[in-house]
Motif scaffolding. Structure first.
Motif, short mmCIF file in Angstrom:
data_model
loop_
_atom_site.label_atom_id
_atom_site.label_comp_id
_atom_site.label_asym_id
_atom_site.label_seq_id
_atom_site.Cartn_x
_atom_site.Cartn_y
_atom_site.Cartn_z
N TYR A 56 0.85 -1.19 0.00
CA TYR A 56 0.00 0.00 0.00
C TYR A 56 0.89 1.25 0.00
CZ TYR A 56 -4.25 2.65 1.08
OH TYR A 56 -5.32 3.50 1.01
N LYS A 61 -3.51 7.13 -5.21
CA LYS A 61 -3.97 5.85 -5.73
C LYS A 61 -5.34 5.98 -6.37
CE LYS A 61 -3.20 4.37 -1.58
NZ LYS A 61 -2.13 5.31 -1.15
N MET A 62 -5.54 5.27 -7.47
CA MET A 62 -6.83 5.07 -8.14
C MET A 62 -7.35 6.26 -8.93
SD MET A 62 -7.03 1.95 -7.22
CE MET A 62 -8.66 1.35 -7.66
N GLN A 71 -12.96 -2.59 -7.51
CA GLN A 71 -12.14 -3.12 -6.42
C GLN A 71 -11.34 -1.94 -5.87
OE1 GLN A 71 -13.22 -7.19 -7.32
NE2 GLN A 71 -12.01 -6.49 -5.61
N PRO A 73 -7.93 -0.69 -3.20
CA PRO A 73 -6.71 -1.19 -2.57
C PRO A 73 -6.84 -1.29 -1.05
CG PRO A 73 -6.46 1.12 -3.19
CD PRO A 73 -7.79 0.68 -3.71
N HIS A 143 -3.37 -0.01 -10.07
CA HIS A 143 -4.77 -0.12 -9.67
C HIS A 143 -4.92 -1.28 -8.68
CE1 HIS A 143 -6.11 -3.21 -13.03
NE2 HIS A 143 -5.10 -3.65 -12.31
N ALA A 144 -6.11 -1.48 -8.18
CA ALA A 144 -6.39 -2.60 -7.29
C ALA A 144 -6.91 -3.76 -8.12
CB ALA A 144 -7.41 -2.20 -6.24
N ASP A 148 -7.79 -7.18 -4.16
CA ASP A 148 -7.86 -5.86 -3.50
C ASP A 148 -6.47 -5.38 -3.11
OD1 ASP A 148 -10.84 -5.20 -3.26
OD2 ASP A 148 -10.78 -7.22 -2.43
N ASP A 149 -5.50 -5.79 -3.90
CA ASP A 149 -4.11 -5.37 -3.68
C ASP A 149 -3.74 -4.34 -4.73
OD1 ASP A 149 -4.40 -7.51 -5.61
OD2 ASP A 149 -2.21 -7.53 -5.77
N TYR A 150 -3.03 -3.32 -4.31
CA TYR A 150 -2.56 -2.33 -5.28
C TYR A 150 -1.31 -2.87 -5.95
CZ TYR A 150 -1.37 2.17 -7.32
OH TYR A 150 -1.10 3.18 -8.22
N HIS A 151 -1.23 -2.71 -7.28
CA HIS A 151 -0.04 -3.15 -8.02
C HIS A 151 0.11 -2.34 -9.30
CE1 HIS A 151 -3.36 -5.94 -9.35
NE2 HIS A 151 -2.97 -5.47 -10.52
#
Length: 316
Positions: A56, A61-62, A71, A73, A143-144, A148-151
């Motif tokens: 994270y 983010k996003m 989804q 993160p 993105h997630a 539900d993991d950010y990568h």
């Protein structure tokens, strides 16, 4: 602090045992010199340098996503094993999950949404699966995903901008086969020539034997692994959240035609919210830490669920 360059030079001169130790030192130095030592740990054991984080990042983010998968993160304990004795293989390896990890601990995928491309796919740009072209990524290149993991799927621009050693053309990540990942330029700052990068977006390196790069054009980032990985099928994945009372969370479905004005916000208490508009109506996914450790209380109104407001507790 020992610089990565000095560690890398030692790799050229050392025997197998010393090279093992120096490769570990190079991985450690890449994280520390980038300034992420406070949130990312590196331990060397069992032939791997394990880069551990919560996936994270501190950066935005996003924001900017149009083709959302609904989804968000969520922090996840993640240990990325980097081989300490990398060996080039005979054929590229692909998978529908991470191929490596950035120095801030965020997993790195190939540029496609589905992953695991065939040999024929690697040779040709898969525009219909390109997460950048199909507007699935945020302004930072990530993105997630289903877990539900950010990568990241392309160059991690926001991470690079935050790196303390960004002006030195540093290592920005490591592939699971043990080879380093650099940015759009060679380590000495020179431009990468047309045709220099192979099908996996890498080239021969005089220090590590081989290295990967990001690029402005597809495939943008590591597309496959050129090194040998004996435990390739057992490389880590981030599992989807599970309902506290049993069962898993249903995956989000991308709203047809995409959404507008998607914004992800958070506060110091861990309250997080992704808000967006679809066909003139507002939708959201909101969560906050639950009383049970590793769990989160959700309130959602998504296109996937027909606009119904739902609540529930989900856990890692």
């Amino acid at each position: 602090m020992m610089r990565v360059g000095f560690v890398a030079f030692a790799l050229c001169l050392a025997g197998p045992a010393a090279a093992h130790e120096d490769h570990c030192a190079a991985v450690m130095a890449s994280v520390a010199e980038a300034g992420f030592g406070g949130s990312v740990t590196v331990t060397c054991e069992g032939g791997h340098a394990v880069i551990r984080s919560d996936t994270y990042p501190d950066h935005e983010k996003m924001t900017g996503i149009v083709a959302t998968n609904e989804q968000v993160p969520v922090p996840a304990d993640y240990g990325a094993p980097i081989l300490l004795e990398p060996v080039l293989g005979q054929s590229p390896l692909t998978r529908d999950a991470a191929l490596g990890v950035a120095v801030n601990g965020v997993p790195i995928y190939d540029y496609t949404g589905g992953g695991e491309m065939s040999q024929a796919d690697l040779a040709h740009h898969q525009a219909q699966h390109d997460t950048l072209l199909t507007q699935q990524l945020d302004v930072c290149g990530g993105h997630a995903g289903r877990g539900d993991d950010y990568h990241y799927h392309v160059t991690p621009t926001c991470m690079i901008a935050a790196m303390e050693n960004r002006e030195e053309n540093p290592i920005i990540g490591w592939a699971f086969d043990g080879f380093p990942i650099y940015g759009d330029r060679n380590p000495d700052g020179s431009a990468i020539g047309a045709g220099d990068l192979d099908v996996c977006n890498g080239q021969v390196d005089e220090v590590f034997g081989y290295r990967y790069h990001t690029s402005a054009e597809a495939p943008y980032i590591v597309q496959c692994l050129m090194g040998e990985v004996a435990d390739f099928d057992r490389l880590p994945r981030v599992r989807p959240l599970e309902a506290a009372d049993g069962g898993g969370a249903a995956p989000g479905e991308p709203p047809r035609g995409g959404v507008e004005d998607l914004v992800f916000t958070e506060d110091a208490l861990g309250n997080r919210s992704m808000d967006y508009t679809y066909q003139g109506e507002g939708y959201f996914i909101r969560y906050a830490p639950a009383a049970q450790e590793g769990c989160f209380d959700y309130t959602t109104r998504t296109v996937t669920n027909g606009g119904a407001v739902q609540v529930g507790t989900y856990c890692r």
